[in-house]
Motif scaffolding. Structure first.
Motif: not given
Length: 308
Positions: A273-291
């Protein structure tokens, strides 16, 4: 193409779910007790498979390789990670641990195994920016912690353990990847689980000396969590990983881990039930792209992840 994507997403969801399910279990059971029981039960589940293969099961190189992996991957990496779950939100922990390929690449560069080029440097920078996005805007709803508590001095040991566990995994990958592994991954995973459980068992007894308190493991959600971790993760995730390696090769299969930050956020929202923000999703995409740029970009060697 759709089937391939579903395979990769499925593996990522299963891998990430281990920490989400663990978050539920440690609310009732000490993390080291949970892991000791999980690994020992997992080794029992793996025993029929190694006996069926048989060939190199008892050979010393196989035992030694599995034992080292058990100490680095199970006892240190997962032991520290599950201890961190007591204070670190599961979604953020998955993000931290998903940076292991980044650290692995950095260790490989530092040890002279791989060169530091422009692609790696850009990838490292993008990953750091992604982690900053996820951490800085981490919402507290559904985690049982308010935002101030999550980033107070009292929470620092949890983050230190999460980072320490990730470093142990990355170091273990660099240390072991140059060794020749002549044994079946099933055999190695058996010894890894057995040794990991045996190493954590005395520590679990030290933390919870009254074994009678372990009886909670046979109660409802905790028992289901242990069975899920021992069977679905230790067996299911491993065989799916082997299938991906057999079909696509280790380097391409390892790309499934790039989806883990996003998988962790989604599972944390659905299960905890944790909240997920658009900034978090953007950060996760950045991590995947950077990796992808730092580790899997053409001209960079993919790091082979050790099987869980």
């Amino acid at each position: 193409m759709v089937c391939v994507l579903l395979l990769f997403v499925g593996f990522s969801l299963i891998w990430s779910s281990a920490f989400i399910v663990g978050k539920v279990a440690i609310a009732h059971l000490d993390p080291l007790v949970l892991l000791a029981v999980r690994f020992l039960l997992g080794s029992v589940c793996l025993l029929p498979f190694v006996l069926w293969q048989g060939r190199k099961f008892w050979q010393w190189p196989t035992i030694r390789f599995g034992a080292i992996a058990g100490v680095l991957n199970n006892a240190l990496y997962l032991g520290l990670s599950f201890l961190a779950l007591q204070t670190v939100p599961a979604s953020l922990l998955v993000v931290i641990i998903s940076c292991a390929p980044l650290l692995t690449s950095a260790f490989a560069v530092a040890s002279g195994q791989e060169p530091l080029n422009a692609a790696r440097f850009v990838g490292f920078t993008i990953c750091i920016a992604g982690v900053a996005c996820v951490a800085a805007w981490q919402p507290a709803a559904g985690t049982g912690l308010d935002h101030a508590a999550m980033f107070s001095s009292g929470a620092l040991p949890g983050y230190a353990m999460a980072i320490g566990g990730t470093v142990a995994f990355a170091f273990g990958t660099v240390f072991l990847k140059s060794r020749v592994m002549g044994a079946s991954p099933v055999d190695v995973n058996f010894w890894q689980s057995l040794v990991g459980g045996l190493v954590l068992l005395p520590l679990a007894l030290f933390r919870v000396p009254d074994v009678g308190q372990w009886a909670v493991t046979f109660d409802g959600p905790v028992l289901l969590s242990i069975l899920y971790l021992a069977v679905v993760i230790t067996l299911g995730a491993m065989f799916l990983w082997l299938y991906l390696i057999g079909r696509f090769g280790a380097s391409k299969a390892a790309a499934a881990h790039l989806i883990n930050p996003l998988s962790g956020l989604v599972l944390s929202a659905v299960i905890l039930g944790s909240d997920v923000s658009l900034v978090q999703v953007f950060g996760a995409v950045l991590i995947g792209f950077g990796l992808y740029i730092a580790v899997f970009h053409r001209g960079n060697r993919g790091n082979r992840a050790l099987i869980k």
